[in-house]
Design a protein around this motif. Structure first.
Motif, PDB file in Angstrom:
ATOM      1  N   GLU A  31     -23.663  55.629  16.784  1.00 16.79           N
ATOM      2  CA  GLU A  31     -22.847  54.824  15.876  1.00 16.79           C
ATOM      3  C   GLU A  31     -22.975  53.337  16.237  1.00 16.79           C
ATOM      4  OE1 GLU A  31     -21.576  56.230  13.353  1.00 16.79           O
ATOM      5  OE2 GLU A  31     -20.560  54.468  12.537  1.00 16.79           O
ATOM      6  N   GLU A  32     -22.932  53.077  17.543  1.00 19.86           N
ATOM      7  CA  GLU A  32     -23.060  51.681  18.000  1.00 19.86           C
ATOM      8  C   GLU A  32     -24.443  51.129  17.644  1.00 19.86           C
ATOM      9  OE1 GLU A  32     -20.507  50.950  22.006  1.00 19.86           O
ATOM     10  OE2 GLU A  32     -21.911  52.630  22.093  1.00 19.86           O
ATOM     11  N   LEU A  33     -25.445  51.980  17.780  1.00 20.69           N
ATOM     12  CA  LEU A  33     -26.810  51.535  17.468  1.00 20.69           C
ATOM     13  C   LEU A  33     -26.937  51.218  15.980  1.00 20.69           C
ATOM     14  CD1 LEU A  33     -29.749  51.103  18.450  1.00 20.69           C
ATOM     15  CD2 LEU A  33     -30.179  53.507  17.892  1.00 20.69           C
ATOM     16  N   LYS A  34     -26.328  52.066  15.171  1.00 23.12           N
ATOM     17  CA  LYS A  34     -26.395  51.875  13.713  1.00 23.12           C
ATOM     18  C   LYS A  34     -25.789  50.537  13.303  1.00 23.12           C
ATOM     19  CE  LYS A  34     -24.889  54.529   9.880  1.00 23.12           C
ATOM     20  NZ  LYS A  34     -24.090  55.709   9.514  1.00 23.12           N
ATOM     21  N   ASN A  35     -24.720  50.148  13.978  1.00 19.84           N
ATOM     22  CA  ASN A  35     -24.007  48.911  13.608  1.00 19.84           C
ATOM     23  C   ASN A  35     -24.482  47.692  14.395  1.00 19.84           C
ATOM     24  OD1 ASN A  35     -22.350  50.352  11.818  1.00 19.84           O
ATOM     25  ND2 ASN A  35     -21.068  51.028  13.538  1.00 19.84           N
ATOM     26  N   PHE A  36     -25.460  47.908  15.272  1.00 24.22           N
ATOM     27  CA  PHE A  36     -25.866  46.819  16.179  1.00 24.22           C
ATOM     28  C   PHE A  36     -26.715  45.769  15.464  1.00 24.22           C
ATOM     29  CE2 PHE A  36     -29.093  45.303  19.363  1.00 24.22           C
ATOM     30  CZ  PHE A  36     -28.234  44.473  20.071  1.00 24.22           C
ATOM     31  N   LYS A  37     -26.363  44.526  15.690  1.00 22.17           N
ATOM     32  CA  LYS A  37     -27.192  43.409  15.188  1.00 22.17           C
ATOM     33  C   LYS A  37     -27.538  42.536  16.386  1.00 22.17           C
ATOM     34  CE  LYS A  37     -26.737  43.738  10.553  1.00 22.17           C
ATOM     35  NZ  LYS A  37     -27.627  44.855  10.253  1.00 22.17           N
ATOM     36  N   ILE A  38     -28.819  42.153  16.509  1.00 21.15           N
ATOM     37  CA  ILE A  38     -29.153  41.249  17.606  1.00 21.15           C
ATOM     38  C   ILE A  38     -28.647  39.856  17.270  1.00 21.15           C
ATOM     39  CG2 ILE A  38     -31.201  42.634  18.145  1.00 21.15           C
ATOM     40  CD1 ILE A  38     -32.815  40.060  17.271  1.00 21.15           C
ATOM     41  N   LYS A  39     -28.686  38.967  18.229  1.00 19.03           N
ATOM     42  CA  LYS A  39     -28.044  37.657  18.024  1.00 19.03           C
ATOM     43  C   LYS A  39     -28.805  36.757  17.060  1.00 19.03           C
ATOM     44  CE  LYS A  39     -29.861  35.093  21.979  1.00 19.03           C
ATOM     45  NZ  LYS A  39     -29.533  34.302  23.156  1.00 19.03           N
ATOM     46  N   HIS A  40     -30.055  37.103  16.734  1.00 17.52           N
ATOM     47  CA  HIS A  40     -30.823  36.298  15.779  1.00 17.52           C
ATOM     48  C   HIS A  40     -30.927  37.047  14.454  1.00 17.52           C
ATOM     49  CE1 HIS A  40     -31.999  33.829  19.177  1.00 17.52           C
ATOM     50  NE2 HIS A  40     -32.437  34.898  19.806  1.00 17.52           N
ATOM     51  N   ASP A  41     -31.112  36.268  13.410  1.00 19.27           N
ATOM     52  CA  ASP A  41     -31.315  36.864  12.088  1.00 19.27           C
ATOM     53  C   ASP A  41     -32.818  37.153  11.944  1.00 19.27           C
ATOM     54  OD1 ASP A  41     -30.411  37.764   9.716  1.00 19.27           O
ATOM     55  OD2 ASP A  41     -30.619  35.837   8.672  1.00 19.27           O
ATOM     56  N   ILE A  42     -33.190  38.438  11.749  1.00 16.31           N
ATOM     57  CA  ILE A  42     -34.621  38.782  11.769  1.00 16.31           C
ATOM     58  C   ILE A  42     -35.009  39.655  10.560  1.00 16.31           C
ATOM     59  CG2 ILE A  42     -35.008  38.528  14.256  1.00 16.31           C
ATOM     60  CD1 ILE A  42     -34.658  41.612  14.462  1.00 16.31           C
ATOM     61  N   PRO A  43     -34.852  39.147   9.337  1.00 15.16           N
ATOM     62  CA  PRO A  43     -35.123  40.004   8.160  1.00 15.16           C
ATOM     63  C   PRO A  43     -36.556  40.543   8.101  1.00 15.16           C
ATOM     64  CG  PRO A  43     -34.857  37.688   7.525  1.00 15.16           C
ATOM     65  CD  PRO A  43     -34.438  37.789   8.954  1.00 15.16           C
ATOM     66  N   MET A  44     -37.529  39.738   8.497  1.00 15.63           N
ATOM     67  CA  MET A  44     -38.919  40.221   8.392  1.00 15.63           C
ATOM     68  C   MET A  44     -39.218  41.283   9.444  1.00 15.63           C
ATOM     69  SD  MET A  44     -41.257  37.023   7.176  1.00 15.63           S
ATOM     70  CE  MET A  44     -40.429  35.657   7.918  1.00 15.63           C
ATOM     71  N   CYS A  45     -38.654  41.119  10.623  1.00 17.12           N
ATOM     72  CA  CYS A  45     -38.822  42.161  11.649  1.00 17.12           C
ATOM     73  C   CYS A  45     -38.120  43.441  11.200  1.00 17.12           C
ATOM     74  CB  CYS A  45     -38.241  41.713  12.984  1.00 17.12           C
ATOM     75  SG  CYS A  45     -39.214  40.435  13.795  1.00 17.12           S
ATOM     76  N   ASP A  46     -36.922  43.277  10.600  1.00 17.71           N
ATOM     77  CA  ASP A  46     -36.187  44.453  10.109  1.00 17.71           C
ATOM     78  C   ASP A  46     -37.031  45.228   9.108  1.00 17.71           C
ATOM     79  OD1 ASP A  46     -33.965  43.877  11.617  1.00 17.71           O
ATOM     80  OD2 ASP A  46     -32.954  42.754  10.026  1.00 17.71           O
ATOM     81  N   GLU A  47     -37.784  44.493   8.309  1.00 20.09           N
ATOM     82  CA  GLU A  47     -38.616  45.116   7.270  1.00 20.09           C
ATOM     83  C   GLU A  47     -39.622  46.105   7.888  1.00 20.09           C
ATOM     84  OE1 GLU A  47     -38.178  44.562   4.091  1.00 20.09           O
ATOM     85  OE2 GLU A  47     -39.890  45.735   3.368  1.00 20.09           O
ATOM     86  N   LEU A  48     -40.067  45.797   9.092  1.00 20.18           N
ATOM     87  CA  LEU A  48     -41.055  46.667   9.741  1.00 20.18           C
ATOM     88  C   LEU A  48     -40.497  48.058  10.033  1.00 20.18           C
ATOM     89  CD1 LEU A  48     -42.661  44.144  12.255  1.00 20.18           C
ATOM     90  CD2 LEU A  48     -43.627  44.973  10.125  1.00 20.18           C
ATOM     91  N   GLU A  49     -39.179  48.166  10.064  1.00 17.71           N
ATOM     92  CA  GLU A  49     -38.580  49.475  10.347  1.00 17.71           C
ATOM     93  C   GLU A  49     -38.601  50.383   9.119  1.00 17.71           C
ATOM     94  OE1 GLU A  49     -35.102  49.709  13.192  1.00 17.71           O
ATOM     95  OE2 GLU A  49     -34.842  47.710  12.341  1.00 17.71           O
ATOM     96  N   SER A  50     -38.867  49.824   7.953  1.00 17.19           N
ATOM     97  CA  SER A  50     -38.749  50.625   6.728  1.00 17.19           C
ATOM     98  C   SER A  50     -40.000  51.447   6.420  1.00 17.19           C
ATOM     99  CB  SER A  50     -38.419  49.711   5.540  1.00 17.19           C
ATOM    100  OG  SER A  50     -39.488  48.808   5.353  1.00 17.19           O
ATOM    101  N   GLY A  51     -41.084  51.227   7.128  1.00 20.45           N
ATOM    102  CA  GLY A  51     -42.318  51.959   6.859  1.00 20.45           C
ATOM    103  C   GLY A  51     -42.254  53.399   7.339  1.00 20.45           C
TER     104      GLY A  51
END
Lengths: 473, 76
Positions: A31-51
């Motif tokens: 649950e904590e992992l699901k809600n976890f956000k790192i301290k920087h905004d990283i939309p393009m890196c996040d996109e890599l998780e969708s593949g």
């Protein structure tokens, strides 16, 4: 021959070496992992998780959360190292260029390899990755290790590094990604003195030798790849750690021509197990394959219905040299034409086995660079017997070859490039090997032997007058 | 060995570039000692590294040598 270690081996026990408790290692919930956000905004890196494939970004976030929840004093470098690494990666995506400064003079005392300096050029923005050095750990032969070993290694790296690692780099090393300069010596001490574990090669060194699983698990292995890898790694410690080559040099050991460590494509000097006699045939097992009682390829393709096994279609007609056929219901192989492609053995492993008179073939000059085209190695020594401690190999092949390359090689020139530049004939001369028609693509049309004056009785100088006595103008 | 070490240090101090390849260092030593073998140069260079007079500089793929304190330092 039983394995005899060069120094006494101790059994590593995680319980004695561990740094973290089970609670610390499992310190966050899903649950904590699901809600976890790192301290920087990283939309393009996040996109890599969708593949469709697992993403390193997901792994890095787990590690970031894990470090976020560890107590103060339980990490020797900054807690935010992983978060800053992702933050800088996002900036690099935005800018379309890297923000790493690569290389430097960092290292451990006396070693010219094993550590690769890396620094951020955005240190004010990402201070915890101001230093992000890589360490290469010489992987155990065939990558056999115990979970105690791995867990001890992971704890050490969590404590003194970023916790991020590659399993494994393309040379085979275990790669530790990201630590500060002051942690290098303590890590090296722990690895060497506690875990009996050396660093691997980098730079203009002999790189960490690597081998396939060999006789430990594979019945096709024609040589003890692990023994060769171990012996040459120990014998050439100076070449591994103190760089004086023009560029990198790689040994790789494959037990059979299946080439599971791809030595033929990646090693400056590839050792590939082979045999001189005939492929062993069990005609009874062969009939069982034909009759469908034994699945081809050890059942590896049974997930789909490919129809009844057809030995002609699936084996005999695929033989690259057409050296096999059925006669009176028996498989016959013209072994002198066999090029060791291994296909028939792979398809029918219970019916066909490599011969018994085994040794290795040596090929030279492969490389797999990122920017230019890859180059396969050239078969030069068709057969050598594998006899520890391999003095014949060391004295008559490896060392003359290195002397030539160190003398003639240009800066950053791989062995394969030197062979191309000076010619295979020069290589053969260095090694004292006679040329063979098999070394050239079209031996009947290519005059591959260039005679030297000293090879010809009387040399090349001839009296024209003498010639004219027999041949009128 | 001391002669070779001195030839290396002379080259390292005078070379235009602060980091140089082993090959270039070897050539410089050969100018002073024409018959020297590469392995002897390597041994002398290793001794200078251990004496902390020379440093290695590695890009990861290639390694160069440099005189300690000249050019780039460990903080960069």
């Amino acid at each position: 021959m039983a394995f005899e270690p060069k120094e006494e081996q101790k059994e590593l026990k995680y319980e004695e070496l561990r740094i973290y408790s089970d609670e610390e290692l499992n310190n966050y919930t899903d649950e904590e992992l699901k809600n976890f956000k790192i301290k920087h905004d990283i939309p393009m890196c996040d996109e890599l998780e969708s593949g469709p494939w697992p993403s390193f970004v997901a792994d890095a976030k787990r590690e970031a959360l894990h470090r976020r929840k560890l107590a103060d004093g339980r990490m020797m470098i900054e807690r935010e190292v992983v978060e800053d690494m992702l933050g800088q990666l996002e900036v690099s995506f935005e800018h379309g260029e890297t923000h790493w400064k690569h290389g430097g003079i960092v290292g451990v005392f006396g070693y010219g390899g094993g550590v690769i300096g890396r620094y951020s050029d955005l240190q004010d923005q990402f201070p915890s990755i101001a230093h992000f050095h890589t360490m290469r750990v010489n992987q155990p032969a065939s990558k056999f290790y115990t979970s105690d070993y791995l867990r001890s290694l992971c704890d050490l790296w969590e404590y003194r590094g970023s916790g991020l690692m590659n399993m494994h780099g393309s040379t085979g090393d275990i790669i530790f990604l990201g630590t500060f300069t002051e942690q290098l010596e303590p890590i090296f001490y722990e690895l060497g003195h506690v875990m009996q574990q050396d660093l691997g090669g980098s730079g203009s060194n002999l790189r960490t030798p690597s081998c396939c699983i060999g006789k430990a698990r594979c019945e096709w292995s024609c040589i003890d790849t692990q023994a060769m890898c171990y012996e040459l790694t120990h014998f050439y410690q100076d070449e591994l750690h103190r760089p004086a080559f023009p560029y990198k040099f790689k040994f790789k050991f494959d037990g059979c021509p299946n080439c599971c460590v791809a030595s033929i494509a990646r090693a400056d000097m590839s050792y590939i197990g082979t045999w001189r006699d005939n492929i062993r045939i069990d005609q009874e097992a062969l009939q069982a394959y034909i009759g469908g009682e034994i699945l081809p390829n050890a059942g590896a393709h049974k997930g789909k219905d490919w129809g009844k096994f057809d030995i002609n279609k699936e084996v005999i007609n695929l033989c690259p040299t057409r050296c096999m056929g059925m006669e009176d219901g028996k498989l016959m192989i013209d072994d002198k034409e066999c090029t060791r492609c291994m296909h028939c053995i792979n398809v029918m492993p219970r019916a066909l086995k490599p011969g018994m008179d085994t040794g290795f073939t040596i090929l030279f000059g492969a490389k797999a660079p990122i920017l230019e085209g890859a180059q396969m190695s050239t078969l030069t020594i068709p057969f050598m017997q594998s006899e520890p401690p391999y003095d014949n190999l060391k004295e008559n092949v490896i060392e003359p070859l290195w002397d030539w390359w160190m003398e003639e090689g240009k800066n950053r020139e791989r062995l394969g490039e030197l062979i191309q530049r000076q010619g295979i004939q020069k290589l053969l001369e260095i090694l004292g090997i006679p040329p063979m028609p098999q070394m050239v693509k079209e031996p009947r049309s290519n005059p591959y032997i260039f005679w030297k004056a000293e090879d010809v009785p009387g040399g090349f100088e001839r009296s024209i007058d003498d010639y004219r006595t027999r041949h009128a103008r | 060995m001391d002669d070779i070490k001195q030839a290396i240090l002379d080259f390292a101090e005078k070379s235009k570039k602060t980091k140089f390849y082993f090959n270039d260092m070897e050539k410089a030593v050969r100018k002073v000692m024409p018959d020297i073998k590469a392995r002897a140069v390597k041994k002398a260079a290793t001794a200078l590294i251990n004496e902390e007079k020379l440093v290695y500089f590695s890009t990861g793929s290639t390694t160069m040598y440099g005189l300690k304190g000249r050019g780039q330092t460990e903080d960069h």
